[in-house]
Design a protein around this motif. Structure first.
Motif, PDB file in Angstrom:
ATOM      1  N   ALA A  28      70.949  44.390  68.748  1.00 60.60           N
ATOM      2  CA  ALA A  28      69.699  44.774  68.088  1.00 60.60           C
ATOM      3  C   ALA A  28      69.490  46.279  68.083  1.00 60.60           C
ATOM      4  N   ALA A  29      70.551  47.042  68.327  1.00 63.58           N
ATOM      5  CA  ALA A  29      70.419  48.502  68.407  1.00 63.58           C
ATOM      6  C   ALA A  29      69.904  49.085  67.099  1.00 63.58           C
ATOM      7  N   THR A  30      69.047  50.091  67.227  1.00 64.03           N
ATOM      8  CA  THR A  30      68.522  50.763  66.048  1.00 64.03           C
ATOM      9  C   THR A  30      69.379  51.959  65.701  1.00 64.03           C
ATOM     10  N   ALA A  31      69.105  52.522  64.547  1.00 61.13           N
ATOM     11  CA  ALA A  31      69.862  53.702  64.104  1.00 61.13           C
ATOM     12  C   ALA A  31      69.458  54.914  64.924  1.00 61.13           C
ATOM     13  N   PRO A  32      70.340  55.926  65.044  1.00 61.45           N
ATOM     14  CA  PRO A  32      70.014  57.131  65.800  1.00 61.45           C
ATOM     15  C   PRO A  32      68.773  57.815  65.248  1.00 61.45           C
ATOM     16  N   ALA A  35      66.983  64.527  66.326  1.00 55.48           N
ATOM     17  CA  ALA A  35      66.243  65.382  67.251  1.00 55.48           C
ATOM     18  C   ALA A  35      65.442  66.413  66.482  1.00 55.48           C
ATOM     19  N   ARG A  36      64.167  66.601  66.863  1.00 56.95           N
ATOM     20  CA  ARG A  36      63.325  67.627  66.249  1.00 56.95           C
ATOM     21  C   ARG A  36      62.785  68.518  67.360  1.00 56.95           C
ATOM     22  N   ALA A  37      61.471  68.626  67.466  1.00 55.66           N
ATOM     23  CA  ALA A  37      60.874  69.495  68.475  1.00 55.66           C
ATOM     24  C   ALA A  37      60.286  68.693  69.604  1.00 55.66           C
ATOM     25  N   GLN A  38      60.816  67.488  69.837  1.00 56.40           N
ATOM     26  CA  GLN A  38      60.296  66.597  70.841  1.00 56.40           C
ATOM     27  C   GLN A  38      60.719  67.057  72.240  1.00 56.40           C
ATOM     28  N   ALA A  39      60.406  66.227  73.269  1.00 61.19           N
ATOM     29  CA  ALA A  39      60.685  66.630  74.647  1.00 61.19           C
ATOM     30  C   ALA A  39      62.177  66.685  74.938  1.00 61.19           C
ATOM     31  N   PHE A  40      62.885  65.570  74.746  1.00 63.14           N
ATOM     32  CA  PHE A  40      64.319  65.536  74.993  1.00 63.14           C
ATOM     33  C   PHE A  40      65.061  66.216  73.851  1.00 63.14           C
ATOM     34  N   GLN A  41      65.994  67.063  74.182  1.00 67.38           N
ATOM     35  CA  GLN A  41      66.776  67.784  73.172  1.00 67.38           C
ATOM     36  C   GLN A  41      68.023  66.991  72.839  1.00 67.38           C
ATOM     37  N   GLY A  42      67.817  65.894  72.099  1.00 69.03           N
ATOM     38  CA  GLY A  42      68.923  65.031  71.738  1.00 69.03           C
ATOM     39  C   GLY A  42      68.459  63.907  70.847  1.00 69.03           C
ATOM     40  N   SER A  43      69.418  63.135  70.358  1.00 69.13           N
ATOM     41  CA  SER A  43      69.140  62.031  69.442  1.00 69.13           C
ATOM     42  C   SER A  43      69.415  60.707  70.135  1.00 69.13           C
ATOM     43  N   PRO A  44      68.441  59.768  70.125  1.00 70.50           N
ATOM     44  CA  PRO A  44      68.625  58.487  70.807  1.00 70.50           C
ATOM     45  C   PRO A  44      69.061  57.371  69.872  1.00 70.50           C
ATOM     46  N   THR A  45      69.807  56.442  70.447  1.00 76.10           N
ATOM     47  CA  THR A  45      70.128  55.184  69.787  1.00 76.10           C
ATOM     48  C   THR A  45      69.832  54.053  70.760  1.00 76.10           C
ATOM     49  N   THR A  46      69.086  53.059  70.306  1.00 77.27           N
ATOM     50  CA  THR A  46      68.798  51.919  71.175  1.00 77.27           C
ATOM     51  C   THR A  46      70.036  51.033  71.249  1.00 77.27           C
ATOM     52  N   ALA A  47      70.597  50.923  72.446  1.00 78.54           N
ATOM     53  CA  ALA A  47      71.806  50.128  72.639  1.00 78.54           C
ATOM     54  C   ALA A  47      71.492  48.728  73.128  1.00 78.54           C
ATOM     55  N   ALA A  48      70.353  48.553  73.774  1.00 80.22           N
ATOM     56  CA  ALA A  48      69.970  47.226  74.265  1.00 80.22           C
ATOM     57  C   ALA A  48      68.467  47.208  74.481  1.00 80.22           C
ATOM     58  N   GLY A  49      67.854  46.046  74.260  1.00 81.23           N
ATOM     59  CA  GLY A  49      66.431  45.914  74.470  1.00 81.23           C
ATOM     60  C   GLY A  49      65.624  46.335  73.258  1.00 81.23           C
ATOM     61  N   THR A  50      64.315  46.429  73.455  1.00 77.70           N
ATOM     62  CA  THR A  50      63.383  46.805  72.396  1.00 77.70           C
ATOM     63  C   THR A  50      62.752  48.140  72.758  1.00 77.70           C
ATOM     64  N   VAL A  51      62.967  49.142  71.883  1.00 71.67           N
ATOM     65  CA  VAL A  51      62.491  50.495  72.163  1.00 71.67           C
ATOM     66  C   VAL A  51      61.909  51.087  70.888  1.00 71.67           C
ATOM     67  N   ASP A  52      60.784  51.782  71.014  1.00 73.85           N
ATOM     68  CA  ASP A  52      60.177  52.491  69.895  1.00 73.85           C
ATOM     69  C   ASP A  52      59.974  53.946  70.314  1.00 73.85           C
ATOM     70  N   TYR A  53      60.174  54.865  69.354  1.00 73.82           N
ATOM     71  CA  TYR A  53      60.137  56.296  69.657  1.00 73.82           C
ATOM     72  C   TYR A  53      59.026  56.985  68.876  1.00 73.82           C
ATOM     73  N   ALA A  54      58.200  57.761  69.587  1.00 74.02           N
ATOM     74  CA  ALA A  54      57.203  58.627  68.946  1.00 74.02           C
ATOM     75  C   ALA A  54      57.558  60.060  69.322  1.00 74.02           C
ATOM     76  N   ARG A  55      58.155  60.795  68.364  1.00 74.10           N
ATOM     77  CA  ARG A  55      58.755  62.094  68.687  1.00 74.10           C
ATOM     78  C   ARG A  55      58.237  63.215  67.784  1.00 74.10           C
ATOM     79  N   ALA A  56      57.076  63.027  67.186  1.00 72.91           N
ATOM     80  CA  ALA A  56      56.595  64.006  66.209  1.00 72.91           C
ATOM     81  C   ALA A  56      55.888  65.201  66.848  1.00 72.91           C
ATOM     82  N   THR A  57      55.429  65.076  68.082  1.00 77.35           N
ATOM     83  CA  THR A  57      54.669  66.147  68.728  1.00 77.35           C
ATOM     84  C   THR A  57      55.610  67.131  69.398  1.00 77.35           C
ATOM     85  N   PRO A  58      55.530  68.419  69.087  1.00 81.13           N
ATOM     86  CA  PRO A  58      56.413  69.408  69.723  1.00 81.13           C
ATOM     87  C   PRO A  58      56.263  69.404  71.236  1.00 81.13           C
ATOM     88  N   GLY A  59      57.386  69.341  71.933  1.00 84.94           N
ATOM     89  CA  GLY A  59      57.397  69.392  73.388  1.00 84.94           C
ATOM     90  C   GLY A  59      56.992  68.110  74.073  1.00 84.94           C
TER      91      GLY A  59
END
Length: 537
Positions: A28-32, A35-59
Motif C-alpha cells: 500500500a506504499a504511496t508515491a514519494p 521535499a520543500r521547506a518542511q522540517a525533514f530535508q528529504g522525500s518520504p515514501t510510505t513503505a508499510a502502514g498508513t501515513v499522511d504527510y502535511a509538509r506545506a509549512t516552512p520548517g
C-alpha cells in the motif's frame, strides 16, 4: 549460527515472533513526496502502514500515522555533498500524530542517503502525539552511515529507537512490546551519537540505541527502560518494561569501546512494584579487546519517602560473560576514567575482561548496591581505586566476584562502602592505602581468596578473611567480630575483637595475643599461643 543470549535479570515472558505483516502492508506504499521547506530535508515514501504527510509549512511538518505500525523510506535532499547530512535543521519541528482511535503506534524512518556512509544529523525537534494531543507513540530512526543527535535537538516522544543497523525483516509490536532483528544490509554501519546539550524525553516506554559504537553525552530521560547495545548484529525484544538483547557469535562490534557514556541517562523511580525501570548497557566485541567507558550520571530518581518500591536497576554487560561462549573478543569495563560518575540505582555488571572503577579525575558514587562479576582470570580482575584526593563511595553493599585478582587501592582520597564489601576471587586480594595517604572503610569486610596482600589497615567494624592456603594475618583489631581462617597454616599476631573472635586452620594455628568477649580457636594441627589469650575458648 550459535548465539549468545543475554537472558539474565528478566521475568518470564512470552516469546514474540517477527511478523510478516509490516512487509505485506508495503503493497500500500504511496508515491514519494517531494521535499520543500518542511522540517525533514528529504522525500518520504510510505513503505508499510498508513501515513499522511502535511509538509506545506516552512520548517514544520506533521506526519499522521493511521496504523499501529508504519515504515517510511526517506531519501535526503542532499545527494551530492560530503560530510554529515543536516536532515533536521535547528529550529525545525517534525510531529508524528496518531489518528483518532489509535492507542499507540510505532513508525520506522529508514533514512538511506545516496552515499550510505554519510551520517544523518537530527538537530531540531521531534514530537510524537496520540489523538487528543498527549505525548505518545514510538518513533524509530535508521540510517546506515550513523545518526547524530545535535546539541540543540529536542525529542519529546512516547518511545525512541536510533540505529545504524538495518531491520531487513521489519519488526513486530504489541501494545507494550516489540521484537526486532538488526543486521547490516549496507557495507558500513556508522555510530549513534547524542551530543552534550541534546534533550531526549521518552515519556511512557523506552529508549533504545543500536550501533557498533554508541556515544551518549546528552540528557536522556525515560519513564520506562533504556537499552544501549553495541554490536553489528542482534535481536532485541522489549516486553513488560524489560529488554532482551541476543548477539550471535561473530555479530559483535570491532570498536575499541562499544559504549562511551558521558551524559545523563535516567528517569523517574518505579511507582509500583510491577514497574520495571531498567537501564541496560551491552557491548559485545567481535574478536578483539573492548573496554566500555562509563561516566556522567546513570540511574533513576530515588523513590518517594516511605515507598516500598526501588528506583530501578542498571545492568552492564561487556563481552560474552555468562553466555557460555568460547572465542570472540574480551569485554572490559572502565568507570570514572573520563571524570566524575554517579549511579543512582543498583548496578549489576558482568564481563569477561577487567573491571576498573577509578576515582582519579573526579568522584565516583554508587548510591545503592554495586555488584561486579569477572568471568575470566586470564583477562584481568576487578580494581577499585582512588587517587588525587578523590572519593569512591558505595551507598549499599559492594559484591566483587572475580576469577582474577581483586584490588582495593586508596592511594589517596577515600574508598568507602556503607554496607559490606564481599570480595571473592581465585586469585589475590590487595588492600593498599598509599602509606596512609588514603583510606578504605566499610561496615563489614569479607575477603575470600588464595592470598591477601595487606598494605592498609581498613576502617571496618567487622572482618572475615578466608584463604585457600597458608595465611599470615599479622596484627588486626576490630570493634565488632573478627573471623580468620586458612586452608593450611594460620599465623596471627595481636588480634582482638570487640565481640566475637574466630580463628580456624586446617593446619597449624599460631597466635601471639588474642582478645575478645567470646572466642573460638580450632586447628587440625597444633595450636600455639605465644602470648596472652584474654577470651574464653
Amino acid at each position: 549460527m550459535p548465539t549468545v543470549a543475554y537472558h539474565e535479570y528478566r521475568q518470564d515472558r512470552q516469546k514474540l515472533l517477527i511478523s510478516c505483516a509490516t512487509i505485506a502492508i508495503a503493497l500500500a506504499a504511496t508515491a514519494p513526496q517531494k521535499a520543500r521547506a518542511q522540517a525533514f530535508q528529504g522525500s518520504p515514501t510510505t513503505a508499510a502502514g498508513t501515513v499522511d504527510y502535511a509538509r506545506a509549512t516552512p520548517g514544520s511538518e506533521t506526519i499522521t500515522i493511521g496504523s499501529s505500525t508504519a515504515t517510511i523510506n526517506w531519501v535526503p535532499s542532499d545527494v551530492e555533498g560530503v560530510g554529515n547530512i543536516n536532515f533536521l535543521p535547528v529550529g525545525n519541528t517534525a510531529t508524528y500524530q496518531g489518528t483518532t482511535g489509535l492507542s499507540d503506534f510505532t513508525v520506522l524512518n529508514r533514512i538511506v542517503p545516496t552515499n550510505t556512509s554519510r551520517t544523518i544529523e537530527l538537530n531540531g525537534t521531534v514530537l510524537s502525539k496520540l489523538s487528543g494531543g498527549a505525548i505518545g507513540g514510538n518513533v524509530w530512526f535508521y540510517s546506515p552511515g550513523g545518526i547524530v543527535i545535535g546539541a540543540q535537538a529536542v525529542f519529546d516522544v512516547g518511545g525512541l529507537l536510533l540505529s545504524s543497523i538495518d531491520l531487513p525483516n521489519g519488526f513486530s509490536t504489541t501494545a507494550s512490546s516489540f521484537t526486532a532483528s538488526f543486521t547490516k544490509t549496507a557495507n558500513n554501519a556508522g555510530n549513534v551519537r547524542i551530543l552534550a546539550g541534546a534533550q531526549i524525553n521518552a515519556r511512557d516506554s523506552y529508549v533504545a540505541l543500536v550501533a557498533p559504537r554508541i556515544e551518549q553525552g546528552g540528557n536522556v530521560q525515560v519513564n520506562g527502560s533504556a537499552a544501549y547495545a553495541a554490536a553489528e548484529q542482534l535481536t532485541m525484544t522489549f516486553n513488560q518494561g524489560l529488554f532482551d538483547v541476543a548477539v550471535p557469535l561473530g555479530g559483535g562490534t570491532t570498536d575499541a569501546n562499544g559504549i562511551v557514556h558521558t551524559g545523563i541517562t535516567g528517569g523517574p523511580a518505579n511507582v509500583t512494584p510491577t514497574d520495571n525501570h531498567t537501564i541496560y548497557m551491552v557491548a559485545v566485541p567481535k574478536n578483539q579487546a573492548l573496554t566500555m567507558l562509563l561516566g556522567g550520571s546513570v540511574g533513576f530518581a530515588p523513590a518517594a519517602a516511605g515507598a516500598t518500591v526501588e528506583n530501578g536497576q542498571i545492568f552492564l554487560r561487556s563481552g560474552f560473560a555468562g553466555g557460555g561462549a568460547s572465542g570472540g573478543g574480551t569485554g572490559s569495563l572502565a568507570i570514572g576514567s573520563q571524570g566524575a560518575a554517579t549511579f543512582t540505582s543498583d548496578v549489576l555488571g558482568q564481563l569477561d575482561g577487567a573491571a576498573l572503577i577509578q576515582a582519579t579525575s573526579g568522584d565516583v558514587a554508587f548510591d545503592r548496591d554495586l555488584s561486579l562479576t569477572n568471568a575470566s582470570g586470564i583477562n584481568g580482575g576487578i580494581t577499585l581505586s582512588t587517587n588525587n584526593q578523590r572519593r569512591l563511595t558505595v551507598g549499599g553493599d559492594a559484591v566483587l566476584d572475580a576469577a582474577g585478582n581483586i584490588a582495593l587501592n586508596a592511594l589517596s582520597g577515600s574508598l568507602t562502602v556503607a554496607g559490606t564489601i564481599n570480595a571473592v576471587t581465585d586469585g589475590t586480594i590487595t588492600l593498599a592505602d598509599g602509606n596512609g595517604a588514603g583510606s578504605i572503610g566499610a561496615t563489614t569486610m569479607m575477603l575470600f581468596a588464595s592470598g591477601i596482600t595487606r598494605q592498609a589497615d581498613p576502617d571496618v567494624t567487622n572482618l572475615i578473611a578466608s584463604l585457600t592456603g597458608d595465611f599470615a594475618a599479622g596484627d588486626i583489631s576490630v570493634p565488632g567480630f573478627l573471623s580468620l581462617s586458612a586452608d593450611g597454616d594460620l599465623t596471627a599476631g595481636n588480634v582482638s575483637a570487640g565481640t566475637a573472635l574466630t580463628l580456624l586452620a586446617t593446619g597449624d594455628l599460631t597466635v601471639r595475643d588474642a582478645s575478645a568477649a567470646t572466642a573460638i580457636f580450632s586447628a587440625d594441627g597444633t595450636a600455639n599461643f605465644l602470648g596472652t589469650v584474654r577470651a574464653p575458648s
